[in-house]
Design a protein around this motif. Structure first.
Motif, short mmCIF file in Angstrom:
data_model
loop_
_atom_site.label_atom_id
_atom_site.label_comp_id
_atom_site.label_asym_id
_atom_site.label_seq_id
_atom_site.Cartn_x
_atom_site.Cartn_y
_atom_site.Cartn_z
N SER A 20 4.18 76.43 79.70
CA SER A 20 2.85 76.63 79.12
C SER A 20 2.04 75.33 79.18
CB SER A 20 2.96 77.09 77.67
OG SER A 20 3.45 78.41 77.61
N LYS A 65 -3.55 77.26 74.59
CA LYS A 65 -2.73 76.92 73.42
C LYS A 65 -3.14 75.56 72.87
CE LYS A 65 1.16 79.66 74.94
NZ LYS A 65 2.06 80.14 73.92
N GLN A 85 -2.79 79.63 68.63
CA GLN A 85 -3.07 80.38 69.86
C GLN A 85 -4.55 80.67 69.87
OE1 GLN A 85 -0.61 81.55 72.30
NE2 GLN A 85 -2.52 81.79 73.44
N CYS A 99 5.18 78.01 68.89
CA CYS A 99 5.41 78.08 70.34
C CYS A 99 6.39 76.99 70.73
CB CYS A 99 4.08 77.90 71.08
SG CYS A 99 4.32 77.76 72.86
N GLY A 100 7.54 77.43 71.24
CA GLY A 100 8.59 76.47 71.62
C GLY A 100 8.27 75.71 72.87
N ASN A 101 7.42 76.26 73.73
CA ASN A 101 7.05 75.52 74.95
C ASN A 101 6.15 74.35 74.59
OD1 ASN A 101 8.27 76.49 77.43
ND2 ASN A 101 7.34 78.47 76.97
N MET A 198 10.95 83.59 66.73
CA MET A 198 9.77 84.33 67.18
C MET A 198 9.95 85.80 66.82
SD MET A 198 6.84 84.17 68.65
CE MET A 198 6.88 82.54 69.38
N LYS A 253 6.23 90.00 69.52
CA LYS A 253 6.30 90.17 70.98
C LYS A 253 7.15 91.42 71.25
CE LYS A 253 4.51 86.08 70.84
NZ LYS A 253 3.13 85.76 71.17
N ILE A 272 3.28 89.62 75.32
CA ILE A 272 3.11 88.54 74.34
C ILE A 272 1.78 88.56 73.56
CG2 ILE A 272 4.72 86.95 75.47
CD1 ILE A 272 2.17 85.61 76.76
N HIS A 277 4.33 88.04 79.91
CA HIS A 277 4.70 86.64 80.16
C HIS A 277 5.14 86.46 81.62
CE1 HIS A 277 6.03 82.63 79.25
NE2 HIS A 277 5.98 82.81 77.94
N VAL A 280 9.27 83.40 80.02
CA VAL A 280 9.64 83.87 78.68
C VAL A 280 9.38 82.71 77.72
CG1 VAL A 280 12.09 83.17 78.84
CG2 VAL A 280 11.47 85.10 77.38
N VAL A 282 10.11 80.15 74.61
CA VAL A 282 11.35 79.46 74.24
C VAL A 282 11.99 80.14 73.03
CG1 VAL A 282 12.25 77.30 73.32
CG2 VAL A 282 10.62 77.28 75.20
N LEU A 283 11.21 80.30 71.98
CA LEU A 283 11.76 80.93 70.78
C LEU A 283 11.84 82.44 70.99
CD1 LEU A 283 9.87 78.55 68.44
CD2 LEU A 283 12.34 78.66 68.71
N GLY A 284 10.99 82.94 71.90
CA GLY A 284 11.14 84.33 72.35
C GLY A 284 12.54 84.50 72.96
O1 NQM Z 1 8.38 81.81 72.23
C1 NQM Z 1 4.32 82.50 74.65
C2 NQM Z 1 5.10 80.41 75.57
C3 NQM Z 1 5.05 81.40 74.47
C4 NQM Z 1 5.73 81.15 73.22
C5 NQM Z 1 4.18 83.58 73.72
C6 NQM Z 1 6.91 80.26 73.24
C7 NQM Z 1 8.02 80.63 72.34
O2 NQM Z 1 5.82 80.64 76.52
O3 NQM Z 1 8.61 79.70 71.77
O4 NQM Z 1 7.01 79.27 73.91
O5 NQM Z 1 5.17 84.26 73.48
O6 NQM Z 1 3.11 83.76 73.20
O7 NQM Z 1 4.39 79.42 75.51
#
Ligand code: NQM
Length: 357
Positions: A20, A65, A85, A99-101, A198, A253, A272, A277, A280, A282-284
Motif C-alpha cells: 500500500s 491511506k 482511510q 492498516c498493517g501495511n 482486522m 472485510k 475491502i 484487494h 491482501v 497484513v492484519l487481514g
Molecule cells: O489488513 C487494506 C492494506 C489494507 C489493510 C484493507 C491492511 C491490513 O493492504 O492490515 O494492510 O484491507 O483495507 O493496506
C-alpha cells in the motif's frame, strides 16, 4: 508580494508500506479538531474525486491511506499510530480500521522524524495501534544509526527487494470471534467472523458460485456477486456489533477463500470491502490465517497447513506468509502473529491541499 497563492502547506511524507501507499504525518502537523483534520485530508488526497486528480491519493483504497504518528504516552509503546482511510470517491475519512501495511511505513517514519532513536544494526519500535488498541513491535534495519530501505526481502506485489521490516502483532481488545461462534449463517451463507487485527468475514468462494482464483477486476464486475457480498456485510455488521452505516465504515472485510492453487495454505480474494484487494492486507491475512488454524471455521478443511507455524496466504499477486500460533488452552485464541513487510520513503516534503470546494 508572495510567489504564489497556494494554500498553506503541511509537512508530509509519502511512503510505501508493504503493498500500500500513504501519506504520513506527525500528529502535531495536523489540526487537533477531527472535522478540520478530515476536511484537510480530503483536500490533500483529492477526495471525493474518483481520480483524486487534484490531490496526492492514488485513486484506489490501497493508495488513499493516511498514517498519523506521535510520541506515545503509553509506557508500553514508543509511538502512537492512528490510521485513517480516505475514501476515494466519497467525502469520508474513516478510522474504523487500522492498516498493517502502512504500519510498516509508520515505524520507519518514526525513526525518520526522530521520535525514536536507532539502537544498533536493527532497532525495535513499539507502536500503539490507536484504532484497535493493539500493540505491535517492528524490527527495522538501522545500520549506521539510520533506517535503511535497501535490502533483500521480497514482498509479493512489490517489484524488487527492500529491507525487511519484521512485525510482531499483539492482539487488541476486540474478541477473536466477535459473534462468539466459529461459524454463523449470514445472508444464507456459512461465514466465520474473525478479528485477529482486522474484522473479517471468511466465506467459502464456492458457496458464492466463484472459484476464488478470479482476477480482482472480474470479481468487481460481477454484479450478482457484489450484491451478495453487500448483503453478507450488512448481516455481518449486525452480528459483529460494528457500525451499521456501510458507506461510512471500511470494515468488515469480506474474504472469499478456496483451496490453495499455488503451493500455499489457502487461496484468498478480499473485498475491502467494496473494491477487491490486489494482494491482501497484513492484519487481514493475520485474521485469515487465524481462521485457517482454528478447527471448526469455514476455512477448516480447505486450508493446507505447512510445517511449523507458517500459513501461506495466497492472493491475486502472490502470497503473504503469516507466522501464527494458536494458544494452548481449549478456547480459540491466538498467542502469536508475525509477518515480514518492507517499506520505503517515496517523497518527503510539503504537501499543498487543494482549495476548499
Ligand atoms: O489488513 C487494506 C492494506 C489494507 C489493510 C484493507 C491492511 C491490513 O493492504 O492490515 O494492510 O484491507 O483495507 O493496506
Amino acid at each position: 508580494m508572495t510567489a504564489s497563492s497556494r494554500a498553506a502547506g503541511v509537512r508530509c511524507a509519502l511512503m510505501r508500506g508493504g503493498t500500500s501507499k500513504g501519506a504520513l504525518f506527525l500528529a502535531e502537523d495536523l489540526p487537533t479538531d477531527r472535522t478540520e483534520r478530515d476536511a484537510l485530508l480530503l483536500r490533500i488526497m483529492g477526495s471525493p474525486d474518483p481520480r483524486q486528480i487534484d490531490g496526492v491519493g492514488g485513486a484506489h483504497p490501497l493508495t488513499s491511506k493516511v498514517g498519523v504518528v506521535s510520541v506515545s504516552a503509553d509506557p508500553e509503546a514508543d509511538v502512537d499510530y492512528l490510521f485513517l482511510q480516505v475514501v476515494v470517491d466519497e467525502p469520508v475519512v474513516s478510522d474504523s480500521q487500522t492498516c498493517g501495511n502502512i504500519l510498516a511505513a509508520a515505524g520507519a517514519f518514526a525513526l525518520e522524524r526522530g521520535l525514536v532513536t536507532a539502537t544498533g544494526e536493527t532497532s525495535d519500535v513499539r507502536i500503539r495501534l490507536v484504532n484497535t488498541g493493539g500493540l505491535a513491535t517492528l524490527r527495522l534495519q538501522t545500520p549506521d544509526g539510520a533506517v535503511t530501505y535497501d535490502g533483500d526481502a521480497e514482498v509479493s506485489g512489490v517489484p524488487g527487494t527492500a529491507a525487511p521490516v519484521s512485525i510482531m502483532v499483539e492482539p487488541g481488545s476486540a474478541p477473536l470471534l466477535p459473534t462468539g461462534n466459529l461459524v454463523d449463517e449470514l445472508a444464507g451463507v456459512a461465514a466465520t467472523c474473525i478479528d485477529n487485527g482486522m474484522p473479517s468475514v471468511i466465506v467459502r468462494a464456492g458457496d458464492l458460485g466463484v472459484s476464488g482464483t478470479e482476477d480482482p477486476a472480474d470479481l468487481e464486475a460481477d454484479d450478482k456477486l457484489v450484491a451478495r457480498v453487500r448483503e453478507i456485510r450488512a448481516a455481518a455488521v449486525a452480528a459483529m456489533g460494528l457500525d451499521p452505516d456501510l458507506d461510512a465504515t471500511t470494515v468488515p472485510k469480506i474474504v472469499l477463500v478456496a483451496e490453495p492453487h499455488a503451493g500455499g495454505s489457502i487461496s484468498t480474494r478480499s473485498f475491502i470491502p467494496v473494491r477487491v484487494h490486489q494482494a491482501v492486507g497484513v492484519l487481514g491475512a493475520a485474521s485469515i490465517a487465524a481462521a485457517a488454524v482454528l478447527p471448526g471455521t469455514v476455512a477448516d478443511g480447505l486450508a493446507v497447513r505447512s510445517a511449523g507455524d507458517r500459513v501461506r496466504v495466497e492472493h491475486p499477486t502472490g502470497f503473504l506468509d503469516v507466522e501464527i500460533a494458536p494458544g494452548d488452552g481449549p478456547d480459540p485464541v491466538i498467542a502469536r502473529t508475525a509477518v515480514v513487510r518492507t517499506a520505503r520513503m517515496l517523497f518527503d516534503g510539503i504537501v499543498y491541499p487543494g482549495p476548499v470546494r
